[in-house]
Write an enzyme that holds these catalytic residues in place. Structure first.
Site, PDB file in Angstrom:
ATOM      1  N   VAL A 153       0.827  -1.201   0.000  1.00 30.02           N
ATOM      2  CA  VAL A 153       0.000   0.000   0.000  1.00 30.02           C
ATOM      3  C   VAL A 153       0.862   1.252   0.000  1.00 30.02           C
ATOM      4  O   VAL A 153       0.385   2.356  -0.277  1.00 30.02           O
ATOM      5  CB  VAL A 153      -0.952   0.022   1.209  1.00 30.02           C
ATOM      6  N   ALA A 154       2.143   1.108   0.321  1.00 36.08           N
ATOM      7  CA  ALA A 154       3.071   2.234   0.315  1.00 36.08           C
ATOM      8  C   ALA A 154       4.487   1.686   0.216  1.00 36.08           C
ATOM      9  O   ALA A 154       4.779   0.600   0.711  1.00 36.08           O
ATOM     10  CB  ALA A 154       2.921   3.080   1.580  1.00 36.08           C
ATOM     11  N   ALA A 156       8.645   3.148   0.476  1.00 38.04           N
ATOM     12  CA  ALA A 156       9.480   4.297   0.801  1.00 38.04           C
ATOM     13  C   ALA A 156      10.946   3.959   0.600  1.00 38.04           C
ATOM     14  O   ALA A 156      11.296   3.098  -0.209  1.00 38.04           O
ATOM     15  CB  ALA A 156       9.194   4.756   2.226  1.00 38.04           C
ATOM     16  N   SER A 157      11.822   4.631   1.358  1.00 38.07           N
ATOM     17  CA  SER A 157      13.251   4.544   1.089  1.00 38.07           C
ATOM     18  C   SER A 157      13.891   3.263   1.603  1.00 38.07           C
ATOM     19  O   SER A 157      14.855   2.774   1.014  1.00 38.07           O
ATOM     20  CB  SER A 157      13.964   5.748   1.715  1.00 38.07           C
ATOM     21  N   VAL A 161       5.111  -1.144   2.860  1.00 35.18           N
ATOM     22  CA  VAL A 161       4.065  -1.538   3.800  1.00 35.18           C
ATOM     23  C   VAL A 161       3.011  -2.384   3.098  1.00 35.18           C
ATOM     24  O   VAL A 161       2.511  -2.017   2.025  1.00 35.18           O
ATOM     25  CB  VAL A 161       3.397  -0.302   4.434  1.00 35.18           C
ATOM     26  N   ASP A 307      11.781  13.526  11.814  1.00 34.09           N
ATOM     27  CA  ASP A 307      11.551  13.465  10.367  1.00 34.09           C
ATOM     28  C   ASP A 307      10.087  13.777  10.054  1.00 34.09           C
ATOM     29  O   ASP A 307       9.321  12.889   9.663  1.00 34.09           O
ATOM     30  CB  ASP A 307      11.928  12.072   9.860  1.00 34.09           C
TER      31      ASP A 307
END
Length: 479
Positions: A153-154, A156-157, A161, A307
């Site tokens: 669903v996501a 990133a770096s 997820v 962050d």
């Protein structure tokens, strides 16, 4: 980039391609470093080449066309850099995410390019994610979970997820670390000097990214261990449990390891969707919630998320906000905040001489610097202008103008900048100050920020309805 550097990049890339990395098969880490070094050199070479071409065009263009050329160049540079970073999972993408919400001086289109890094990255294949689950949890996802969605669903770096359902029916978010990302990050850290020059293509005079990049490097190792992140997240969930407008998902520790982090699933609108659809009162409330979460964490609890980029929030219809991603967390040491607080007090109280003394006490300035107190105050207080008046409205122009003023190391305050010494702990706090200011500017949030800050600094009375809710909840926790 010099011709020699271009040749080095070409040689590395050609060797890696022609041999398939056979020259370094005995050392996988070295092979990773060489491959990513080639990618970084090519990225840097491209930016340097484009910058040289742009400089020539700009020099020969009529004065009235130069601003348009600068804007087009910044947009093209941002798009190309983001595309490359999105493929280079690891430190480079993380730094791109970080700079994306700080570089308020870029044109709108360039900022939109960086926004892509704040949302999603190219995901890994489902089979790779399943392999990590199998290696870390000892079972196939289909056996470990009642339901497992192979599509992330996501992304990133450092990880991506997946949505899943536990055997007891709980819906969870499972963050899975990319295989080999630890080796990639070590390679990135070896190439960090390239980063210092990489963003020179963007027309932000004097922006010093060294402190940001160095601080990120120092903590990247911590972010690779999801057990540390789980501990951070669990701590925040415990501190804010039952809060009227702040929510942190619980960690499911029995399904979490060094490379897998499982936590409570949370629905909600991501940043871009919220900004596009919410009315101004909802944005005002959301901005205040984000601000209060940061202040309460920093001042009350002595531990805060370092962050604050837009991808770390989910917004809900009742006005509450869920806070995600606790990989980069700063914890005050026993006397760290006590040493920093007098500087903030002097700024808010608008006392230049007192500020200079406080800065000398904590070695922000060496004694005998010879600087004028009013000039020091004018420079250092710029980001804190919202707290020097009874009411203030954040705007994108305020954030952009303030960043341009503070970051211009060749500008009217160059003599002040040269003598400032920012300790690492302040760099993290400064990142939060800039990050939150950028978010509030995008939301155009107004409020009595000075009185709100006094709620946390001095135990002052609630200045807003949200302040009343927070004070009531905080009092109940103390009973």
């Amino acid at each position: 980039m010099t011709a020699t550097a271009w040749a080095r990049a070409a040689a590395v890339a050609a060797a890696a391609t022609a041999t398939g990395g056979a020259i370094v098969l005995a050392d996988p880490l070295r092979r990773t470093r060489l491959r990513r070094a080639a990618q970084v050199w090519w990225l840097g070479a491209g930016r340097a080449r484009d910058l040289a071409t742009h400089s020539v065009r700009r020099a020969w263009a009529p004065a009235e066309q130069r601003a348009e050329l600068d804007t087009r160049f910044a947009i093209r540079s941002a798009e190309d850099t983001v595309a490359a970073m999105g493929e280079m999972k690891g430190a480079f993408m993380k730094i791109g995410q970080l700079l994306g919400f700080i570089l308020e001086g870029l044109p709108e289109e360039a900022q939109q390019a960086f926004a892509a890094l704040q949302a999603d990255a190219p995901p890994m294949a489902p089979e790779l994610a399943e392999r990590v689950i199998r290696e870390e949890l000892g079972e196939e996802p289909s056996r470990r979970f009642a339901r497992w969605d192979p599509q992330p669903v996501a992304a990133a770096s450092i990880g991506q997820v997946h949505r899943a359902v536990l055997r007891d029916g709980r819906q969870v978010a499972v963050k899975v670390q990319y295989p080999g990302v630890d080796r990639a990050i070590r390679a990135d850290l070896d190439n960090v000097e390239v980063l210092y020059g990489l963003f020179s293509a963007f027309a932000l005079k004097g922006l010093d990214v060294r402190a940001i990049v160095d601080e990120l490097r120092a903590r990247m190792g911590d972010e690779l261990d999801y057990r540390l992140e789980a501990a951070h997240q669990a701590g925040f969930a415990r501190r804010y449990r039952g809060h009227p407008f702040i929510h942190v998902p619980d960690v499911v520790s029995e399904h979490s390891t060094a490379r897998v982090l499982t936590s409570e699933w949370v629905d909600g609108s991501p940043w871009a969707e919220f900004v596009a659809q919410a009315d101004q009162p909802a944005k005002e409330r959301a901005g205040e919630v984000i601000w209060r979460f940061a202040q309460a964490s920093i001042i009350r609890h002595g531990v805060f998320n370092g962050d604050p980029h837009p991808g770390n929030y989910r917004f809900h219809a009742d006005g509450s906000v869920t806070f995600l991603d606790f990989g980069l967390v700063k914890r005050w040491s026993a006397d760290e905040w006590l040493r920093l607080e007098p500087c903030l007090d002097a700024i808010i109280d608008q006392q230049p001489a007192r500020l200079v003394q406080a800065m000398e006490d904590v070695r922000f300035l060496e004694s005998g610097h010879g600087l004028d107190a009013d000039e020091i105050y004018a420079y250092v207080s710029a980001p804190y202008r919202p707290y020097l008046t009874d009411s203030f409205r954040f705007t994108r122009d305020f954030t952009a103008d303030t960043i341009a003023r503070v970051a211009d190391v060749n500008g009217p305050y160059a003599h002040v900048v040269r003598k400032l010494n920012l300790p690492p702990s302040f760099v993290i706090l400064d990142r939060v100050v800039w990050g939150i200011s950028a978010l509030l500017g995008k939301l155009e949030v107004g409020g009595p920020w000075r009185a709100m800050l006094d709620e946390y600094r001095k135990g002052g009375p609630p200045a807003t309805p949200l302040g009343e809710l927070d004070a009531r909840w905080w009092t109940q926790q103390a009973v």
